[in-house]
Design a protein around this motif. Structure first.
Motif, PDB file in Angstrom:
ATOM      1  N   LEU A  62       0.832  -1.204   0.000  1.00 33.63           N
ATOM      2  CA  LEU A  62       0.000   0.000   0.000  1.00 33.63           C
ATOM      3  C   LEU A  62       0.871   1.260   0.000  1.00 33.63           C
ATOM      4  N   GLY A  63       1.929   1.294   0.771  1.00 36.13           N
ATOM      5  CA  GLY A  63       2.835   2.444   0.796  1.00 36.13           C
ATOM      6  C   GLY A  63       3.510   2.660  -0.550  1.00 36.13           C
ATOM      7  N   LEU A  65       2.331   1.754  -3.470  1.00 33.31           N
ATOM      8  CA  LEU A  65       1.303   2.227  -4.411  1.00 33.31           C
ATOM      9  C   LEU A  65       0.991   3.706  -4.197  1.00 33.31           C
ATOM     10  N   VAL A  66       0.921   4.143  -2.960  1.00 34.05           N
ATOM     11  CA  VAL A  66       0.660   5.561  -2.683  1.00 34.05           C
ATOM     12  C   VAL A  66       1.825   6.415  -3.184  1.00 34.05           C
ATOM     13  N   LEU A  67       3.050   5.971  -2.967  1.00 35.56           N
ATOM     14  CA  LEU A  67       4.219   6.697  -3.454  1.00 35.56           C
ATOM     15  C   LEU A  67       4.241   6.753  -4.978  1.00 35.56           C
ATOM     16  N   LEU A  69       1.652   6.556  -6.966  1.00 41.02           N
ATOM     17  CA  LEU A  69       0.561   7.452  -7.377  1.00 41.02           C
ATOM     18  C   LEU A  69       0.970   8.915  -7.214  1.00 41.02           C
ATOM     19  N   ALA A  70       1.644   9.247  -6.120  1.00 38.86           N
ATOM     20  CA  ALA A  70       2.092  10.627  -5.898  1.00 38.86           C
ATOM     21  C   ALA A  70       3.111  11.048  -6.956  1.00 38.86           C
ATOM     22  N   THR A  72       3.388   9.816  -9.963  1.00 37.11           N
ATOM     23  CA  THR A  72       2.711   9.867 -11.257  1.00 37.11           C
ATOM     24  C   THR A  72       1.922  11.162 -11.405  1.00 37.11           C
TER      25      THR A  72
END
Length: 182
Positions: A62-63, A65-67, A69-70, A72
């Motif tokens: 999850l971490g 994926l959040v990184l 996404l940020a 991107t």
């Protein structure tokens, strides 16, 4: 055996065995042997001895994926903010240009008015309407002026033709003291 059952007040059912061993204070056996008390395992004891990793696999994924996404979205968000700033600058420029266009339109309307044209011609070109009287202050060549001309220039304007006066002024500007017609 029947006498033993009647002594304790129990009839039927399994017989409970009691021990006469001494029990240490604080031992687990003493807590479990009390009548009417439920026996449960202590959860704190089992988790204290068995400690897992701080982050589970799901938390790490999850971490990441959040990184991702940020990272991107960072470029498009930066472009969006820059576009908004450019739009604000263009809106301010449009306001300035519309104000300038209004001023120029007012000036064009003024210049198309014949009264304004006549007034400007009278001011800049010293035009005089029929019936008006022109008064020029400070001009030495006025025919009604009775003052003496400056020394050295007496009668020079009337005797020299205009083209010789022009050539003389050019020669004086170049630094030549003698005029070309002399």
């Amino acid at each position: 055996m029947s006498t033993a059952r009647t002594r304790r007040g129990r009839s039927g059912g399994p017989r409970r065995r009691t021990t006469s061993r001494p029990v240490r204070a604080g031992s687990r056996a003493a807590a479990d042997s009390r009548p009417g008390r439920r026996t449960t395992r202590s959860a704190s004891r089992s988790t204290a001895t068995r400690r897992g990793p701080r982050f589970s696999g799901r938390a790490v994924v999850l971490g990441v994926l959040v990184l991702l996404l940020a990272l991107t979205l960072a470029g498009p968000v930066r472009q969006y903010v820059a576009g908004r700033q450019e739009l604000a600058a263009l809106a301010a420029e449009r306001e300035d240009l519309s104000r300038r266009a209004t001023e120029l339109q007012a000036q064009l309307d003024r210049q198309s008015d014949p009264a304004y044209i006549a007034q400007r011609a009278r001011e800049r070109l010293t035009y005089v309407l029929p019936g008006d009287r022109l008064v020029v202050v400070g001009d030495a060549g006025d025919p009604g002026d009775t003052a003496d001309p400056p020394a050295g220039e007496a009668g020079t304007d009337a005797e020299v033709p205009w083209y010789e006066g022009l050539l003389g002024s050019l020669a004086a500007a170049d630094g030549d003291p003698t005029p070309p017609g002399s």
